[in-house]
Design a protein around this motif. Structure first.
Motif, PDB file in Angstrom:
ATOM      1  N   ALA A 227      47.863  44.483  11.310  1.00  0.00           N
ATOM      2  CA  ALA A 227      49.242  44.903  11.062  1.00  0.00           C
ATOM      3  C   ALA A 227      50.114  44.809  12.300  1.00  0.00           C
ATOM      4  CB  ALA A 227      49.253  46.333  10.547  1.00  0.00           C
TER       5      ALA A 227
ATOM      6  N   LYS B 237      51.968  42.654  13.536  1.00  0.00           N
ATOM      7  CA  LYS B 237      53.284  42.049  13.379  1.00  0.00           C
ATOM      8  C   LYS B 237      54.331  43.035  12.876  1.00  0.00           C
ATOM      9  CE  LYS B 237      52.243  40.197   8.777  1.00  0.00           C
ATOM     10  NZ  LYS B 237      52.137  38.953   7.967  1.00  0.00           N
ATOM     11  N   TYR B 238      53.887  44.147  12.303  1.00  0.00           N
ATOM     12  CA  TYR B 238      54.817  45.142  11.785  1.00  0.00           C
ATOM     13  C   TYR B 238      55.209  46.183  12.832  1.00  0.00           C
ATOM     14  CZ  TYR B 238      53.355  43.164   7.335  1.00  0.00           C
ATOM     15  OH  TYR B 238      53.077  42.298   6.315  1.00  0.00           O
TER      16      TYR B 238
ATOM     17  N   GLY C 142      59.051  44.063  15.737  1.00  0.00           N
ATOM     18  CA  GLY C 142      57.956  43.385  15.074  1.00  0.00           C
ATOM     19  C   GLY C 142      58.264  41.950  14.703  1.00  0.00           C
ATOM     20  N   SER C 143      59.468  41.714  14.240  1.00  0.00           N
ATOM     21  CA  SER C 143      59.871  40.360  13.869  1.00  0.00           C
ATOM     22  C   SER C 143      60.212  39.514  15.071  1.00  0.00           C
ATOM     23  CB  SER C 143      61.079  40.422  12.937  1.00  0.00           C
ATOM     24  OG  SER C 143      62.196  40.931  13.642  1.00  0.00           O
TER      25      SER C 143
END
Length: 123
Positions: free
Chosen positions: A27, A29-30, A52-53
């Motif tokens: 997770a 990336k979040y 995250g993005s």
């Protein structure tokens, strides 16, 4: 999420170092990822953060134009490229992750921390 920072060492004034922060878990990336540093005699201070993005970044005024935070979500890794290093950049650098959006500059808003890596800038 578990974090591991690496890449610290000795650099000369004006030199460069790149720190890495490797995270466990799918997770990553979040999570927003950030870098803080602890300079002897001072409170832990915010250095840089990236959402995250990857679209949102923030830097402390003291490092703007010299440091760049980036991330490679496919590798679960974030980086801090440090250029034009100054002796006052010496300290222990920590990476952190934030699952619930909050203040980037407030250490208490970051729920996950890695062990620090020492950066020494000296001639």
């Amino acid at each position: 999420v578990q974090l591991q920072a690496s890449g610290g060492g000795l650099a000369q004034p004006g030199g460069s170092l790149r720190l890495s922060c490797t995270a466990s878990g799918r997770a990553f990336k979040y999570y927003s990822v950030g870098w803080f540093r602890h300079i002897p005699g001072k409170e832990r201070e915010f250095v840089a953060a990236r959402g995250g993005s990857g679209a949102t970044t923030s830097y402390a005024d003291s490092v703007k134009g010299r440091f760049t935070i980036s991330r490679d979500n496919a590798k679960n890794t974030a980086y801090l490229q440090m250029n034009s290093l100054k002796p006052e950049d010496t300290g222990v650098y920590y990476c952190a992750a934030q699952g619930i959006p909050g203040s980037y500059s407030n250490p208490t808003a970051w729920g996950y921390w890695g062990k620090g890596t020492l950066v020494t800038v000296s001639s």
